[in-house]
Design a protein around this motif. Structure first.
Motif, PDB file in Angstrom:
ATOM      1  N   HIS A  11       0.826  -1.207   0.000  1.00 54.48           N
ATOM      2  CA  HIS A  11       0.000   0.000   0.000  1.00 54.48           C
ATOM      3  C   HIS A  11       0.862   1.260   0.000  1.00 54.48           C
ATOM      4  O   HIS A  11       0.576   2.220  -0.714  1.00 54.48           O
ATOM      5  N   ILE A  68       2.465   1.630  -3.455  1.00 54.91           N
ATOM      6  CA  ILE A  68       1.460   2.064  -4.431  1.00 54.91           C
ATOM      7  C   ILE A  68       1.177   3.553  -4.270  1.00 54.91           C
ATOM      8  O   ILE A  68       1.091   4.291  -5.255  1.00 54.91           O
ATOM      9  N   ILE A 127       3.588   1.784 -11.830  1.00 56.79           N
ATOM     10  CA  ILE A 127       3.383   0.500 -11.166  1.00 56.79           C
ATOM     11  C   ILE A 127       3.495  -0.588 -12.218  1.00 56.79           C
ATOM     12  O   ILE A 127       2.788  -0.572 -13.224  1.00 56.79           O
ATOM     13  N   PHE A 172       2.868  -4.337 -12.450  1.00 55.30           N
ATOM     14  CA  PHE A 172       2.227  -5.436 -11.732  1.00 55.30           C
ATOM     15  C   PHE A 172       2.514  -6.723 -12.489  1.00 55.30           C
ATOM     16  O   PHE A 172       2.099  -6.895 -13.623  1.00 55.30           O
ATOM     17  N   ILE A 199      -6.089  -7.614  -6.508  1.00 62.18           N
ATOM     18  CA  ILE A 199      -5.067  -6.564  -6.540  1.00 62.18           C
ATOM     19  C   ILE A 199      -5.306  -5.618  -7.715  1.00 62.18           C
ATOM     20  O   ILE A 199      -5.186  -4.402  -7.582  1.00 62.18           O
ATOM     21  N   LEU A 220      -5.798  -1.553  -7.795  1.00 64.48           N
ATOM     22  CA  LEU A 220      -4.981  -0.627  -8.579  1.00 64.48           C
ATOM     23  C   LEU A 220      -5.810   0.224  -9.548  1.00 64.48           C
ATOM     24  O   LEU A 220      -5.465   1.370  -9.808  1.00 64.48           O
ATOM     25  N   ARG A 221      -6.873  -0.332 -10.086  1.00 62.41           N
ATOM     26  CA  ARG A 221      -7.670   0.380 -11.110  1.00 62.41           C
ATOM     27  C   ARG A 221      -8.113   1.776 -10.716  1.00 62.41           C
ATOM     28  O   ARG A 221      -7.996   2.701 -11.510  1.00 62.41           O
ATOM     29  N   LEU A 236      -6.821   4.006  -9.173  1.00 58.78           N
ATOM     30  CA  LEU A 236      -5.740   4.985  -9.085  1.00 58.78           C
ATOM     31  C   LEU A 236      -5.668   5.868 -10.315  1.00 58.78           C
ATOM     32  O   LEU A 236      -5.018   6.906 -10.305  1.00 58.78           O
ATOM     33  N   ARG A 271      -4.188   5.415 -13.153  1.00 57.93           N
ATOM     34  CA  ARG A 271      -2.958   5.401 -13.920  1.00 57.93           C
ATOM     35  C   ARG A 271      -3.165   4.614 -15.196  1.00 57.93           C
ATOM     36  O   ARG A 271      -3.904   3.651 -15.233  1.00 57.93           O
ATOM     37  N   SER A 321      -2.638   2.045 -18.113  1.00 57.42           N
ATOM     38  CA  SER A 321      -2.062   0.698 -18.183  1.00 57.42           C
ATOM     39  C   SER A 321      -1.672   0.412 -19.626  1.00 57.42           C
ATOM     40  O   SER A 321      -2.172   1.025 -20.554  1.00 57.42           O
TER      41      SER A 321
END
Length: 65
Positions: free
Chosen positions: A27, A30, A36, A38, A53, A57-58, A60, A62, A64
């Motif tokens: 955490h 992150i 990130i 992953f 997980i 993260l989604r 956030l 950011r 992908s």
């Protein structure tokens, strides 16, 4: 300059001290990350923990790739 953090295995629902500390470390990493990466075990396939997980993260926001 960059900092690389390997959080180890993340086990969010485990009550044991070590997995809980790994989750806290994850955490923190992150929250501080600008990028990130992953990674999952392709041989094992996507697990329900991996999906959990990803859902963490989604939000956030950011990008992908």
């Amino acid at each position: 300059m960059f900092k690389l953090v390997d959080t180890g295995g993340i086990v969010p629902d485990d009550e044991a001290v070590i997995p809980r500390n790994i989750f806290i470390q994850a955490h923190t990493a992150i929250a501080e990350a600008r990028l990130i990466l992953f990674m999952v075990d392709a041989r094992a396939g996507l697990t329900s923990l991996d999906e959990e997980i990803v859902e963490m993260l989604r939000p956030l926001g950011r990008r992908s790739s």
